[in-house]
Design a protein around this motif. Sequence first.
Motif, PDB file in Angstrom:
ATOM      1  N   VAL A  19     -22.528  24.579  -7.226  1.00 40.38           N
ATOM      2  CA  VAL A  19     -22.924  25.244  -5.871  1.00 40.38           C
ATOM      3  C   VAL A  19     -22.708  26.690  -6.068  1.00 40.38           C
ATOM      4  O   VAL A  19     -23.260  27.881  -5.745  1.00 40.38           O
ATOM      5  CB  VAL A  19     -22.142  24.728  -4.686  1.00 40.38           C
ATOM      6  CG1 VAL A  19     -22.222  25.722  -3.646  1.00 40.38           C
ATOM      7  CG2 VAL A  19     -22.634  23.263  -4.462  1.00 40.38           C
ATOM      8  N   ALA A  20     -21.153  26.997  -6.888  1.00 42.33           N
ATOM      9  CA  ALA A  20     -20.961  28.322  -6.866  1.00 42.33           C
ATOM     10  C   ALA A  20     -21.666  29.070  -7.814  1.00 42.33           C
ATOM     11  O   ALA A  20     -22.082  30.073  -7.872  1.00 42.33           O
ATOM     12  CB  ALA A  20     -19.418  28.574  -7.248  1.00 42.33           C
ATOM     13  N   GLY A  21     -22.150  28.399  -8.912  1.00 43.08           N
ATOM     14  CA  GLY A  21     -22.957  28.980  -9.962  1.00 43.08           C
ATOM     15  C   GLY A  21     -24.461  29.256  -9.287  1.00 43.08           C
ATOM     16  O   GLY A  21     -24.928  30.356  -9.746  1.00 43.08           O
ATOM     17  N   VAL A  22     -24.864  28.542  -8.474  1.00 39.81           N
ATOM     18  CA  VAL A  22     -26.360  28.997  -7.772  1.00 39.81           C
ATOM     19  C   VAL A  22     -25.970  29.977  -6.945  1.00 39.81           C
ATOM     20  O   VAL A  22     -27.019  30.764  -6.882  1.00 39.81           O
ATOM     21  CB  VAL A  22     -26.579  27.605  -6.958  1.00 39.81           C
ATOM     22  CG1 VAL A  22     -27.711  27.932  -6.033  1.00 39.81           C
ATOM     23  CG2 VAL A  22     -26.926  26.413  -7.721  1.00 39.81           C
ATOM     24  N   GLY A  44     -25.949  32.819  -9.221  1.00 43.49           N
ATOM     25  CA  GLY A  44     -27.175  33.185  -9.937  1.00 43.49           C
ATOM     26  C   GLY A  44     -28.356  33.728  -8.784  1.00 43.49           C
ATOM     27  O   GLY A  44     -28.803  34.757  -9.215  1.00 43.49           O
ATOM     28  N   LEU A  45     -27.905  33.542  -7.349  1.00 43.00           N
ATOM     29  CA  LEU A  45     -28.816  34.198  -6.633  1.00 43.00           C
ATOM     30  C   LEU A  45     -28.529  35.494  -6.526  1.00 43.00           C
ATOM     31  O   LEU A  45     -29.369  36.501  -6.162  1.00 43.00           O
ATOM     32  CB  LEU A  45     -28.639  33.483  -5.371  1.00 43.00           C
ATOM     33  CG  LEU A  45     -29.389  31.832  -5.112  1.00 43.00           C
ATOM     34  CD1 LEU A  45     -28.955  31.311  -3.802  1.00 43.00           C
ATOM     35  CD2 LEU A  45     -30.960  31.929  -5.538  1.00 43.00           C
ATOM     36  N   ALA A  46     -27.302  35.643  -6.592  1.00 40.46           N
ATOM     37  CA  ALA A  46     -26.878  37.073  -6.471  1.00 40.46           C
ATOM     38  C   ALA A  46     -27.308  37.991  -7.527  1.00 40.46           C
ATOM     39  O   ALA A  46     -27.753  39.291  -7.448  1.00 40.46           O
ATOM     40  CB  ALA A  46     -25.374  37.288  -6.451  1.00 40.46           C
ATOM     41  N   VAL A  47     -27.284  37.380  -8.744  1.00 42.42           N
ATOM     42  CA  VAL A  47     -28.021  37.977  -9.947  1.00 42.42           C
ATOM     43  C   VAL A  47     -29.656  38.380  -9.769  1.00 42.42           C
ATOM     44  O   VAL A  47     -30.037  39.300 -10.050  1.00 42.42           O
ATOM     45  CB  VAL A  47     -27.741  37.329 -11.125  1.00 42.42           C
ATOM     46  CG1 VAL A  47     -28.375  37.770 -12.410  1.00 42.42           C
ATOM     47  CG2 VAL A  47     -26.130  37.270 -11.531  1.00 42.42           C
ATOM     48  N   LEU A  99     -19.920  37.271 -13.997  1.00 41.96           N
ATOM     49  CA  LEU A  99     -19.946  35.774 -14.120  1.00 41.96           C
ATOM     50  C   LEU A  99     -18.809  35.452 -15.268  1.00 41.96           C
ATOM     51  O   LEU A  99     -18.171  34.329 -15.121  1.00 41.96           O
ATOM     52  CB  LEU A  99     -21.272  35.421 -14.855  1.00 41.96           C
ATOM     53  CG  LEU A  99     -22.615  35.832 -13.851  1.00 41.96           C
ATOM     54  CD1 LEU A  99     -23.834  35.378 -14.674  1.00 41.96           C
ATOM     55  CD2 LEU A  99     -22.373  34.787 -12.597  1.00 41.96           C
ATOM     56  N   PRO A 100     -18.448  36.199 -16.419  1.00 42.67           N
ATOM     57  CA  PRO A 100     -17.511  35.659 -17.192  1.00 42.67           C
ATOM     58  C   PRO A 100     -16.037  35.749 -16.445  1.00 42.67           C
ATOM     59  O   PRO A 100     -15.220  34.831 -17.029  1.00 42.67           O
ATOM     60  CB  PRO A 100     -17.342  37.053 -18.330  1.00 42.67           C
ATOM     61  CG  PRO A 100     -18.808  37.725 -18.197  1.00 42.67           C
ATOM     62  CD  PRO A 100     -19.164  37.581 -16.738  1.00 42.67           C
ATOM     63  N   PHE A 101     -15.729  36.538 -15.451  1.00 42.56           N
ATOM     64  CA  PHE A 101     -14.664  36.408 -14.877  1.00 42.56           C
ATOM     65  C   PHE A 101     -14.556  35.260 -13.773  1.00 42.56           C
ATOM     66  O   PHE A 101     -13.626  34.712 -13.574  1.00 42.56           O
ATOM     67  CB  PHE A 101     -14.277  37.639 -14.229  1.00 42.56           C
ATOM     68  CG  PHE A 101     -14.158  38.939 -15.135  1.00 42.56           C
ATOM     69  CD1 PHE A 101     -13.033  39.090 -15.696  1.00 42.56           C
ATOM     70  CD2 PHE A 101     -15.221  39.824 -15.200  1.00 42.56           C
ATOM     71  CE1 PHE A 101     -12.868  40.200 -16.544  1.00 42.56           C
ATOM     72  CE2 PHE A 101     -15.286  40.834 -16.000  1.00 42.56           C
ATOM     73  CZ  PHE A 101     -14.033  41.066 -16.775  1.00 42.56           C
ATOM     74  N   GLY A 127     -25.169  25.862 -12.896  1.00 37.98           N
ATOM     75  CA  GLY A 127     -25.871  26.369 -11.577  1.00 37.98           C
ATOM     76  C   GLY A 127     -26.300  27.728 -11.509  1.00 37.98           C
ATOM     77  O   GLY A 127     -27.340  27.935 -10.760  1.00 37.98           O
ATOM     78  N   VAL A 128     -25.909  28.683 -12.441  1.00 34.04           N
ATOM     79  CA  VAL A 128     -26.474  29.949 -12.567  1.00 34.04           C
ATOM     80  C   VAL A 128     -27.845  29.838 -13.077  1.00 34.04           C
ATOM     81  O   VAL A 128     -28.773  30.548 -12.606  1.00 34.04           O
ATOM     82  CB  VAL A 128     -25.422  31.005 -13.411  1.00 34.04           C
ATOM     83  CG1 VAL A 128     -26.312  32.386 -13.632  1.00 34.04           C
ATOM     84  CG2 VAL A 128     -24.290  31.118 -12.609  1.00 34.04           C
ATOM     85  N   LEU A 129     -28.023  29.167 -14.204  1.00 35.29           N
ATOM     86  CA  LEU A 129     -29.510  29.107 -14.880  1.00 35.29           C
ATOM     87  C   LEU A 129     -30.506  28.388 -14.124  1.00 35.29           C
ATOM     88  O   LEU A 129     -31.528  28.826 -13.848  1.00 35.29           O
ATOM     89  CB  LEU A 129     -29.304  28.071 -16.021  1.00 35.29           C
ATOM     90  CG  LEU A 129     -28.550  28.812 -17.188  1.00 35.29           C
ATOM     91  CD1 LEU A 129     -28.233  27.793 -18.505  1.00 35.29           C
ATOM     92  CD2 LEU A 129     -29.393  30.024 -17.766  1.00 35.29           C
ATOM     93  N   VAL A 130     -29.906  27.511 -13.359  1.00 35.04           N
ATOM     94  CA  VAL A 130     -30.679  26.818 -12.063  1.00 35.04           C
ATOM     95  C   VAL A 130     -31.422  27.676 -10.954  1.00 35.04           C
ATOM     96  O   VAL A 130     -32.398  27.669 -10.611  1.00 35.04           O
ATOM     97  CB  VAL A 130     -29.947  25.597 -11.362  1.00 35.04           C
ATOM     98  CG1 VAL A 130     -30.869  25.180 -10.129  1.00 35.04           C
ATOM     99  CG2 VAL A 130     -29.560  24.400 -12.538  1.00 35.04           C
ATOM    100  N   ALA A 131     -30.595  28.540 -10.496  1.00 38.55           N
ATOM    101  CA  ALA A 131     -30.744  29.664  -9.645  1.00 38.55           C
ATOM    102  C   ALA A 131     -31.760  30.348 -10.250  1.00 38.55           C
ATOM    103  O   ALA A 131     -32.736  31.015  -9.467  1.00 38.55           O
ATOM    104  CB  ALA A 131     -29.490  30.199  -9.191  1.00 38.55           C
ATOM    105  N   LEU A 132     -31.397  31.081 -11.439  1.00 39.87           N
ATOM    106  CA  LEU A 132     -32.318  32.212 -11.975  1.00 39.87           C
ATOM    107  C   LEU A 132     -33.676  31.591 -12.265  1.00 39.87           C
ATOM    108  O   LEU A 132     -34.760  31.970 -12.025  1.00 39.87           O
ATOM    109  CB  LEU A 132     -31.709  32.824 -13.166  1.00 39.87           C
ATOM    110  CG  LEU A 132     -30.425  33.676 -12.967  1.00 39.87           C
ATOM    111  CD1 LEU A 132     -29.729  33.993 -14.342  1.00 39.87           C
ATOM    112  CD2 LEU A 132     -30.858  35.007 -12.060  1.00 39.87           C
ATOM    113  N   LEU A 133     -33.693  30.351 -13.048  1.00 39.38           N
ATOM    114  CA  LEU A 133     -34.993  29.782 -13.543  1.00 39.38           C
ATOM    115  C   LEU A 133     -35.639  29.527 -12.330  1.00 39.38           C
ATOM    116  O   LEU A 133     -36.825  29.612 -12.247  1.00 39.38           O
ATOM    117  CB  LEU A 133     -34.652  28.627 -14.449  1.00 39.38           C
ATOM    118  CG  LEU A 133     -34.128  29.049 -15.777  1.00 39.38           C
ATOM    119  CD1 LEU A 133     -33.851  27.704 -16.714  1.00 39.38           C
ATOM    120  CD2 LEU A 133     -35.048  29.959 -16.615  1.00 39.38           C
ATOM    121  N   GLY A 134     -35.126  28.675 -11.242  1.00 34.26           N
ATOM    122  CA  GLY A 134     -35.684  28.222 -10.144  1.00 34.26           C
ATOM    123  C   GLY A 134     -36.360  29.305  -9.265  1.00 34.26           C
ATOM    124  O   GLY A 134     -37.587  29.445  -8.818  1.00 34.26           O
TER     125      GLY A 134
END
Length: 494
Positions: free
Chosen positions: A249-252, A255-258, A268-270, A295-302
């Motif tokens: 969830v946090a990753g999503v 990812g939406l912020a990016v 992201l690294p921190f 989660g980040v990848l899901v948000a960006l690709l989605g």
Amino acid sequence: MTHPDAPETPPRAAGLARWAGLAGAVLLAVAGYVGGALPGATATKVWNSGDGPLTVALWLAGTLLLTGAWWALRRGAPSTRWAYLTAGLWTAPMLVAPPLGSRDVYSYACQGWAYANGVDPYATGVAGAGCPWVDAVAPIWRDTPAPYGPVFVVLAALAATVGGGLTATVVLLRAVATLGVLLAALCLPGLARAAGVPTRRAAWLALASPLVGVHLVAGAHNDAVMLGLLLFGLLVLVRFPGRPRALVVAGVLLGLAVAVKATAVVVLPFAALAAVLGRYTVRALLRDGGWLAGGVLVALLGASLLSGLGLGWVAGLHRSGDTQQWTSPPTAVGMVVDYLGELVGWDRPAVPVARAVALVLLAVLLVLLWCRAWSALRGLNDVRQRVTRLEAARPRVALLGAGLGLTATVVLAPVFHPWYATWPLALLAVAARRTTWFVVPAAVATFLALPDGTNLARLTKAPGAVAMTALVIAVAVWGLPRLRRAGSPSGDAR
């Protein structure tokens, strides 16, 4: 023990600051109506208009009052509730003012209109797209593609579709930005408590800053949406480290912020450091950081696939450096080299070289900051009695590292606009123990723009570039030896 950066504030001084700030906010709103970034005012600069002197006087007086009031309580408001109420009071005039300090909201509106009407905003500028409101857009941005992520383009398209006309679209875009600020406001207390910082100080610094009211709310910059999603994602991380579902969830959210603004990728690294539960090992980092990255990848690709826009926005990022202003330190250094080159007949531009060197330096600094944070957390693994200390240090080290990373990004970026200072300000407000070193630049940044969007750096190119270059040299000589303390949990950058 009272925190050194958050002493009690006398009620009389706090009350004076509250009402002085409100008076300043009202003056800024009035200045916006007299000579602000109104739709039909692109051709005439504020100082050339009949109301120019009045506009500048109102703007300067309002900025002095608002910034002075914010500065007066920089060590902490009387209470967290007081800070929230006062920040809301100062924001109220901004909600009904015309766009202030920038014309970017008109670019957002046209980019949203283009997408809503089947035109790819990453392939053409708003003029080529046929936007009916293109005359309100600053001339320099009429032929450039959108540099923003697909999430924000979709939001802008919804605003343009529902609003129908330019005024209603701008109002809706301001509402979106205000929601971003509110989301960030909800996250601040939890993040500050996790990092061991007084909430009344964190809320004051992050919300009452004139940069927030003028640029994020009145100017309706999409940075507000990015920060809201960013802080929400980080809050989930510090509350639920090591839990796969929470990490996704946090990753999503991150990812939406990016996918709103690419700057968020620096965090992201921190954020991966905040995701680890227990002892810091490479295995633990890969395990918990992997869930976060998923989660980040899901948000960006989605976002890219569902919007049909793909990754075209990445190509538009390089056009953000079309302007050359001394407020960017590497650009200022390049400008000074160019001035000196003219004296000796050297005609090769130095600004692109200085910017390239700065980006390499930024990459190195980000790696060093992350390694410093990782080493600090790893150092707390060695003694069993430090388990509690490790859990207490993890949020602050991660948040402080992210804030310092954003600071480095702002300082070394090819361009600087005043609202960029809100990126590190939001994170440093909840993580840094000492505040003067970042509050002073944020206060100075409030004076860089006029209500119609004119950047004062354009009027002071040569002297500004020389002054900034001298400052860069001074900071390098004085500050580099102290950089080794930047990521330590026991000391901040100063």
